[in-house]
Design an enzyme around this catalytic site. Structure first.
Site, PDB file in Angstrom:
ATOM      1  CE  LYS A   1     -14.051   5.543   1.029  1.00  0.00           C
ATOM      2  NZ  LYS A   1     -13.200   5.550   2.131  1.00  0.00           N
TER       3      LYS A   1
ATOM      4  CE  LYS B   1      -2.679  10.498   3.412  1.00  0.00           C
ATOM      5  NZ  LYS B   1      -3.402   9.708   2.209  1.00  0.00           N
TER       6      LYS B   1
ATOM      7  CB  THR C   1      -9.995   4.639  -0.895  1.00  0.00           C
ATOM      8  OG1 THR C   1      -9.616   5.093   0.157  1.00  0.00           O
ATOM      9  CG2 THR C   1      -9.545   3.382  -1.505  1.00  0.00           C
TER      10      THR C   1
ATOM     11  CG  HIS D   1      -2.005  -0.962   1.173  1.00  0.00           C
ATOM     12  ND1 HIS D   1      -3.135  -0.818   0.715  1.00  0.00           N
ATOM     13  CD2 HIS D   1      -1.764  -2.141   1.616  1.00  0.00           C
ATOM     14  CE1 HIS D   1      -3.907  -1.924   1.057  1.00  0.00           C
ATOM     15  NE2 HIS D   1      -3.192  -3.019   1.393  1.00  0.00           N
TER      16      HIS D   1
ATOM     17  CE  LYS E   1      -6.631  13.731   0.618  1.00  0.00           C
ATOM     18  NZ  LYS E   1      -6.490  12.544  -0.293  1.00  0.00           N
ATOM     19  NE  ARG E   2      -4.227   9.771  10.226  1.00  0.00           N
ATOM     20  CZ  ARG E   2      -3.654   8.791  11.086  1.00  0.00           C
ATOM     21  NH1 ARG E   2      -4.533   7.585  11.146  1.00  0.00           N
ATOM     22  NH2 ARG E   2      -2.887   9.068  11.825  1.00  0.00           N
TER      23      ARG E   2
HETATM   24  C1  26Q Z   1       3.233   1.922  10.626  1.00  0.00           C
HETATM   25  C2  26Q Z   1       4.230   1.441  11.845  1.00  0.00           C
HETATM   26  C3  26Q Z   1       3.655   1.688  12.990  1.00  0.00           C
HETATM   27  C4  26Q Z   1       2.531   1.740  13.417  1.00  0.00           C
HETATM   28  C5  26Q Z   1       1.548   1.699  12.309  1.00  0.00           C
HETATM   29  C6  26Q Z   1       2.021   2.048  11.099  1.00  0.00           C
HETATM   30  C7  26Q Z   1       1.210   2.095   9.735  1.00  0.00           C
HETATM   31  C8  26Q Z   1      -0.330   1.945  10.150  1.00  0.00           C
HETATM   32  C9  26Q Z   1      -1.185   2.032   9.081  1.00  0.00           C
HETATM   33  C10 26Q Z   1       1.637   2.286   8.584  1.00  0.00           C
HETATM   34  C11 26Q Z   1       0.811   2.316   7.533  1.00  0.00           C
HETATM   35  C12 26Q Z   1      -0.719   2.203   7.676  1.00  0.00           C
HETATM   36  C13 26Q Z   1      -1.497   2.716   6.818  1.00  0.00           C
HETATM   37  C14 26Q Z   1      -1.328   2.849   5.400  1.00  0.00           C
HETATM   38  C15 26Q Z   1      -2.232   3.249   4.516  1.00  0.00           C
HETATM   39  O1  26Q Z   1      -3.517   3.443   4.669  1.00  0.00           O
HETATM   40  N1  26Q Z   1      -2.071   3.559   3.113  1.00  0.00           N
HETATM   41  C16 26Q Z   1      -2.943   3.690   2.258  1.00  0.00           C
HETATM   42  O2  26Q Z   1      -3.605   2.744   1.678  1.00  0.00           O
HETATM   43  C17 26Q Z   1      -4.827   3.033   0.751  1.00  0.00           C
HETATM   44  C18 26Q Z   1      -5.481   1.644   0.356  1.00  0.00           C
HETATM   45  O3  26Q Z   1      -4.724   0.948  -0.607  1.00  0.00           O
HETATM   46  C19 26Q Z   1      -4.387   3.739  -0.412  1.00  0.00           C
HETATM   47  O4  26Q Z   1      -5.393   4.225  -0.929  1.00  0.00           O
HETATM   48  C20 26Q Z   1      -3.634   4.944   0.117  1.00  0.00           C
HETATM   49  O5  26Q Z   1      -3.068   5.588  -0.936  1.00  0.00           O
HETATM   50  C21 26Q Z   1      -2.189   4.383   0.976  1.00  0.00           C
HETATM   51  O6  26Q Z   1      -1.763   5.820   1.480  1.00  0.00           O
END
Ligand code: 26Q
Length: 801
Positions: free
Chosen positions: A645, A540, A641, A346, A534-535
């Site tokens: 939406k 971003k 995503t 991702h 978004k986050r």
């Molecule tokens: C990493 C280290 C420690 C704790 C948490 C994490 C962590 C947690 C969640 C790292 C990444 C995430 C989430 C990533 C994420 O949401 N990526 C997004 O995924 C979407 C679905 O595929 C894409 O549409 C986005 O582009 C992408 O940023």
């Protein structure tokens, strides 16, 4: 109990009194919500049991989707609509003087995810069930989901989230299916029948208790399962300090980690990952063996998908069971493992790829570490054969090197399929980030462009638009979302376009009420609702949006009155440890304060920051948007995503050629989208040749120097040096995300968008074309592709209602 209104009312009233211990007039909204929720959960039980029995009888291949996050949001409305009992319930409650909408508001969001990745997992569950596919989720039942965000004096403050405070009506605790998860300790080696046998003698074990939630498809009889694991102390703890043991155990499923790639290497996070993986694999194998006896054909009946690298320990865990417990030869076990497991990436940001230091990994998971070492050894031998003497390549591809375990390399070596989440992202993986692996295993790589469930994000959250569509083309689009394309034939139908405008206006009014209630601010629904939710991440580029707002403000102050009124709306959580992201939130709020309180400006523009952005708030936001901001630095957003939406709800995208925006452009055509900025190739070239100099843009563009000076020169009365770090990132650190490079083209496209909005019917036509093209971005399409090309699973014999 839902077959007719009268019966429903009767059961509801009896249940309400029995479960709340109150008479109907004394009951609260929450009592009523819980009563209804339990009734719905019971109602699905029959189909749930049938789905499980059928899959046991007919030995159908199953897929298990392992994910550290499931961002479900609320479930009541979704379940009512999918089960086809929405109308009976709504009308029955109305007779009793209860608004269904009020009960829905009593449901807490299940916020067990950070953002895109977790929400994708939730959309996939809905599509799997709705397509009658045998697919189940495995995750963690965090006691606290993603933190609740408050804005205090413009700053983000985090509070623990409490979704389980009043219980969860959708789950069933399955204490009988609990499994024990071993940690720490040592590995004992002995010889049995001429074979080396390894046994992990754990220092501590933790009990994983499953809580099952039904996932009902839209108007089908399929009810799949989302199994969430909760950590509890083992019944026979062998710990010196029992209180400490209890506390440490429960901590495993206490909190969802906020996405903070800057702050890696927390042992508890690794514990969570193994906890999820080991509990899930054990329970998958147990149910498989009950049905099939032995493990020989495991890969023909089971697919295990890992959502990013977070559950990648599924690979060594499956190897451990096959080799240590099932006494299989390594090679056979490896073939089964690789053909069972598939992996989605991702992210393109290489600094975000997960790595774990051996010094943390080995003591916590000693046997799993040994297996990872063996996988690495064999993998490196294979590389040596293929690339003799190319030590640099072997070192950089190794699964364990430089004192770390590289989780992505483990996933690449130990799975048969690796996919990116949008076409551009997959190409970047193949030709850049994972180039060497692509050269080694070209056949493993494939693309699966993300999707969203149009049932939650259009049918449920925008009922008026959904109604209009069904009136125009019939309700077939709900089962076959690509039929939304039929809406295109109304492009010249002005009564349709006016209807669309009216619905948008109503949705904007609903959001305006929410804004008023949350912030006290009145906003004008005839202004453009320009939204970025978004986050919060540097890549971003919320910063580009704010800087542009400052520029518009400056224009207004210089007397430019040719400005189409606009309301800028933001929603974003920053990871608690992400200093820079938090500064941007403060900047947005500071700009909001200045703009909204300046009578010379606030008739033309307003800025709103909506706190605590989450699924349930998103459901009110997307239907009300005119403009969707998708402005990441090209090549950095894997897919996005939210972009889908917005589009599905008729907003027009202002965006870069990044992630799935590229495919949105292909589908809507360039006259229905506003594309600006550097392309991915250009960004990557700049990054290679180092020829970008942000300072040049400061010196050459008066608009830019004015804004950047305003960050630190007292323009914001009480800001002091608050925003110095932002100015520094842009000038002293050479603007890593090309904000200044893209500023001019962003400002130009925003002008174009504003002009286009001035042509009312023209705008609605573009909006219509976005809705019409959005069917491709349904997660039903995505899931069909996964099912056919990766998992090789078939729908259960069609038994749709
Ligand atoms: C990493 C280290 C420690 C704790 C948490 C994490 C962590 C947690 C969640 C790292 C990444 C995430 C989430 C990533 C994420 O949401 N990526 C997004 O995924 C979407 C679905 O595929 C894409 O549409 C986005 O582009 C992408 O940023």
């Amino acid at each position: 109990m839902f077959s007719d209104k009268e019966e429903f009312k009767e059961v509801f009233l009896t249940r309400l009194e029995m479960t709340s211990g109150k008479s109907f007039p004394d009951s609260t909204k929450r009592d009523q919500y819980q009563t209804l929720g339990h009734m719905v959960r019971e109602y699905v039980s029959m189909n749930w049991i049938n789905t499980n029995e059928r899959s046991r009888m007919i030995k159908q291949k199953q897929v298990y989707y392992l994910s550290i996050e499931f961002l479900l949001g609320r479930l009541l409305r979704n379940n009512l609509l999918n089960l086809g009992i929405h109308k009976v319930v709504e009308e029955g409650l109305q007779d009793l003087g209860i608004e269904l909408g009020d009960l829905e508001e009593s449901e807490p969001d299940a916020g067990l995810g950070n953002g895109g990745l977790g929400r994708l997992a939730a959309c996939f569950l809905d599509s799997l069930a709705s397509l009658d596919l045998p697919g189940h989720g495995c995750g963690i039942r965090y006691k606290h989901g993603l933190f609740e965000q408050k804005i205090v004096d413009g700053y983000q403050v985090e509070l623990p989230e409490q979704w389980l405070r009043h219980g969860n009506v959708w789950e069933i605790r399955k204490a009988d299916s609990a499994v024990e998860i071993p940690f720490w300790g040592r590995v004992e080696c002995s010889e049995e029948e001429g074979r080396l046998v390894f046994r992990h003698l754990p220092g501590e074990t933790v009990t994983a208790v499953p809580y099952d939630m039904p996932v009902a498809g839209y108007q089908t009889e399929t009810v799949n399962t989302l199994r969430l694991w909760s950590a509890e102390p083992s019944p026979f703890p062998q710990h010196k300090n029992i209180m400490q043991y209890k506390r440490e155990t429960e901590l495993i499923s206490e909190f969802l980690y906020p996405d903070d790639t800057h702050d890696e290497g927390k042992i508890l996070r690794l514990k969570q990952q193994y906890f999820l993986v080991s509990a899930s694999i054990r329970s998958i194998i147990e149910s498989f063996k009950k049905q099939h006896g032995n493990m020989k054909d495991f890969n023909q009946f089971i697919s295990i998908h890992i959502n990013d690298t977070h559950p990648v320990l599924a690979i060594p865990e499956l190897m451990r069971i096959l080799v240590d417990e099932e006494k299989m030869a390594w090679e056979e076990a490896w073939d089964i493992t690789v053909s069972t497991i598939s992996y989605t990436n991702h992210t393109t940001l290489s600094e975000a790829l997960e790595k774990w230091p051996i010094r943390l990994f080995q003591p916590l998971l000693p046997r799993i570490f040994m297996i990872a070492e063996e996988i690495n050894k064999r993998f490196c031998l294979k590389l040596e054969e293929k690339y003799p003497g190319d030590w640099e390549r072997i070192r950089s591809m190794a699964i364990i090197s430089d004192g770390e375990v590289k989780m992505a390399h483990l996933a690449l070596a130990g799975s048969h399929s690796v996919n990116g989440v949008a076409a551009l992202h997959t190409e970047i993986l193949k030709h850049r980030e994972m180039k060497q692996f692509y050269e080694l295993y070209p056949e493993k790589f494939n693309n699966k462009t993300n999707g969203i469930t149009h049932r939650r994000w259009l049918l449920n959250s925008n009922p008026r638009l959904a109604g209009l569509i069904s009136e125009a083309i019939g309700p077939g689009w709900i089962k076959e979302p690509q039929r939304l394309g039929e809406m295109a034939k109304f492009a010249e139908d002005s009564s349709m376009l006016l209807e669309l405008e009216l619905i948008k206006e109503e949705n904007k009014q609903r959001l305006a009420r929410r804004v008023k209630q949350q912030t006290g601010l009145s906003i004008d629904t005839s202004s453009i609702f320009d939204i970025q939710v978004k986050r919060l991440h540097a890549y971003k580029r919320q910063l580009l949006n704010v800087l542009h707002i400052m520029h518009m403000y400056n224009r207004i102050k210089e007397g430019d009155s040719h400005i189409q009124p606009r309301t800028f709306i933001f929603g974003a959580k920053a990871s608690p440890g992400y200093y820079y992201a938090k500064k941007i939130i403060k900047l947005i709020n500071t700009v909001a304060e200045k703009v909204n309180n300046d009578p010379a400006a606030n008739k033309l523009i307003k800025v709103v920051f909506l706190e605590n952005y989450r699924v349930s708030l998103a459901e009110e936001i997307f239907p009300a948007a005119d403009i969707s901001e998708q402005i990441s630095t090209a090549s950095k957003e894997a897919s996005g995503t939210g972009n889908m939406k917005f589009m599905m709800n008729g907003a027009l995208t202002v965006g870069t050629l990044d992630g799935a925006n590229v495919e949105i452009l292909e589908r809507v055509g360039e006259e229905n989208i506003f594309i600006f900025g550097l392309a991915a190739e250009e960004v990557l070239r700049y990054q290679q040749n180092g020829e970008y100099r942000s300072m040049d843009y400061y010196h050459l563009d008066k608009r830019i120097s004015t804004i950047i000076n305003q960050l630190t020169n007292g323009f914001f009365p009480y800001a002091g040096d608050e925003f110095e770090s932002i100015a520094d990132s842009l000038l002293m650190h050479n603007d890593q995300y090309f904000v200044l490079r893209d500023f001019d083209s962003y400002a130009a496209i925003q002008k174009q968008a504003a002009n286009a909005y001035g042509d009312r019917l023209g705008w609605q036509r573009k909006s219509l074309m976005n809705i019409a093209a959005s069917g491709h971005f349904s997660s039903d399409r995505t899931i069909r592709e996964y099912a056919e090309e990766i998992w090789h699973i078939q729908p259960a014999a069609s038994h749709s209602k």
